[in-house]
Design an enzyme around this catalytic site. Sequence first.
Site, PDB file in Angstrom:
ATOM      1  N   ALA A 188     -56.182 -85.032-112.601  1.00  0.00           N
ATOM      2  CA  ALA A 188     -55.127 -84.540-111.703  1.00  0.00           C
ATOM      3  C   ALA A 188     -53.808 -85.175-112.102  1.00  0.00           C
ATOM      4  O   ALA A 188     -53.773 -86.254-112.690  1.00  0.00           O
ATOM      5  CB  ALA A 188     -55.464 -84.879-110.252  1.00  0.00           C
TER       6      ALA A 188
ATOM      7  N   SER B 232     -46.480 -86.190-108.877  1.00  0.00           N
ATOM      8  CA  SER B 232     -45.119 -86.637-109.192  1.00  0.00           C
ATOM      9  C   SER B 232     -45.029 -88.130-109.454  1.00  0.00           C
ATOM     10  O   SER B 232     -44.169 -88.577-110.212  1.00  0.00           O
ATOM     11  CB  SER B 232     -44.180 -86.271-108.043  1.00  0.00           C
TER      12      SER B 232
ATOM     13  N   GLN C 282     -50.892 -90.186-112.319  1.00  0.00           N
ATOM     14  CA  GLN C 282     -51.817 -89.300-113.021  1.00  0.00           C
ATOM     15  C   GLN C 282     -53.197 -89.952-112.998  1.00  0.00           C
ATOM     16  O   GLN C 282     -53.312 -91.179-113.041  1.00  0.00           O
ATOM     17  CB  GLN C 282     -51.334 -89.109-114.458  1.00  0.00           C
ATOM     18  N   VAL C 283     -54.255 -89.130-112.935  1.00  0.00           N
ATOM     19  CA  VAL C 283     -55.615 -89.648-112.790  1.00  0.00           C
ATOM     20  C   VAL C 283     -56.471 -89.243-113.988  1.00  0.00           C
ATOM     21  O   VAL C 283     -56.490 -88.075-114.385  1.00  0.00           O
ATOM     22  CB  VAL C 283     -56.260 -89.127-111.481  1.00  0.00           C
TER      23      VAL C 283
ATOM     24  N   LYS D  49     -56.085 -94.458-111.939  1.00  0.00           N
ATOM     25  CA  LYS D  49     -54.833 -93.873-111.458  1.00  0.00           C
ATOM     26  C   LYS D  49     -53.685 -94.699-112.017  1.00  0.00           C
ATOM     27  O   LYS D  49     -53.596 -95.905-111.759  1.00  0.00           O
ATOM     28  CB  LYS D  49     -54.804 -93.883-109.926  1.00  0.00           C
TER      29      LYS D  49
ATOM     30  N   ASP E   4     -51.606 -90.382 -94.389  1.00  0.00           N
ATOM     31  CA  ASP E   4     -51.351 -89.287 -95.335  1.00  0.00           C
ATOM     32  C   ASP E   4     -52.615 -88.439 -95.461  1.00  0.00           C
ATOM     33  O   ASP E   4     -53.089 -88.162 -96.565  1.00  0.00           O
ATOM     34  CB  ASP E   4     -50.942 -89.868 -96.691  1.00  0.00           C
TER      35      ASP E   4
END
Length: 549
Positions: free
Chosen positions: A130, A133, A136-137, A152, A287
């Site tokens: 994935a 912004s 990134q993983v 991550k 979140d």
Amino acid sequence: MTVKSIKRAYQVIRTTLHYGLDDLIPSKVTPWYFKLLRGSLFWLRNKHKDKVGGERLKLAMQELGPVYIKFGQMLSTRRDLLSDEWAEELAMLQDRVPPFDSAIARESIEQELNAPIETYFDDFEDTPLASASISQVHTATLKSNGAKVVLKVLRPDVEQKVHADIQLMSQAANFLESLLGANNRLRPAEVVEDYRTTIEGELNLKLEALNAIKLRNNFLDSNALYIPYMYEELCFTRLIVMERIDGVPVSDKAALEAQGTNLKLLAERGVELFFTQVFRDNFFHADMHPGNIFVSREHPNDPFYIGLDCGIMGTLTDEDKRYLAENFLAFFNRDYRRIAQLYIESGWVSADTDISAFEQAVKVVCEPMFNKPLDEISFGHVLLELFRTARRFDMVVQPQLVLLEKTLLYIEGLGRQLYPQLDLWQTAKPFLEDWMAEQVGPKAMAGKIKQQLPYWADQLPELPELIYDNLKMGRNLAKTHNKLLDRYLKHQQKAHKSNYLLITSAILVICGTILLNQDATLWASYGSIGTGLILWVLGWRSRPKNRKF
């Protein structure tokens, strides 16, 4: 300013004007120099006049990139500030950006590990799982135990880009606030500052890891929530390594139904999870949008949630929790006077607020909600409308309550998407009543006494000395008080004597003058005047000096 920051500022201004966002500022507050500046940039015209304001704002933020996209997403949760139409437009913003080069990702990871990737991992996947912004993983296998993990990592130079954009936002917000005035309802500078706090927290992945560890520990024995294991020794500011999980996205209702998930139980557990995090643990995931929540594949009849991305967490003070619980209970009892009192007692609105006017405003907003069945009333909507009403009475923004409201709206939306008949009040009421009983009942008092016992046990040996010192101080104060009182009485006696002599002298002088004008006996008139003057001198000299007591 650097050349890069000047170019970025021009890009922001150009995009703002191309989408006609300057038209959204009321003309009556726009100064002449702003209009002159806008006119001088004649080549930057509004190219989207056919679109409404909310859509233009959304498109502008989409074009300006990740920092503005996340800002728009945050704004979409501030329904106490924006209309529902604008909030729904901004909620459509997607935090999706192309992945950055895997070679750069490898370099960043190795820099944090201070070692080659192969030292710790096998099967590192260069293609990201994935990309967003901020980070990134990538997937890999842990060399030490063969566990499947995800890594991550922050995007390159993301900190500098975020700080530069936030600085521009802050300057624009301050300018906008100067146009709108200090009493405007939007308070843009305050909103940007809240966003700065949030996004700067997301730039510290180590903090996210510590949040996840704490939340995991809070629910270790829970059958409702699972938080993936964090490999703390491999977690740094720009890199975290965690257990890889396999679950169904909570937004994929078709897949959940296909595996036979008990959706009613799942929806009710979501509500219970929220209130447990807020009132039991005072540490809640702030979140909880569908992208961060998955559902277990095993045991579909007894499903549990899997929570990811603990970068944004919320906490409340004990006072906030009590006022919040009492607010909900007062609302469902239709006690609007109590709601107004709670907002004032908590300090959320000023103590000099007209409580009757506030009560009436709350009633106007809340009473129509009872025209629908209780199972259709939204807690989040109640909180939102109360905040909107309080803003009209200059409510001081409480960032922790904004996070709470956003989370509650997410949870409710999620619960009703899974099970439309979800009765939030019936699910939450027992929890709130039990919590209030624990906080203000005999059990709570006993708990507080027990909590204070070690302190008082430590202070007990000093108690006789403290009592003696206070008694001695009291005696000294009494002596001082008596001395001051005696001085005051003597001062007053002198003042009365002086005033008596001065008044008598004035009367004698006036009488002597009258006798003189009426051709009376001269000795009587002059004697009266002379005696008056002597008494005046005595009275004047006997006046007490001014003293401070």
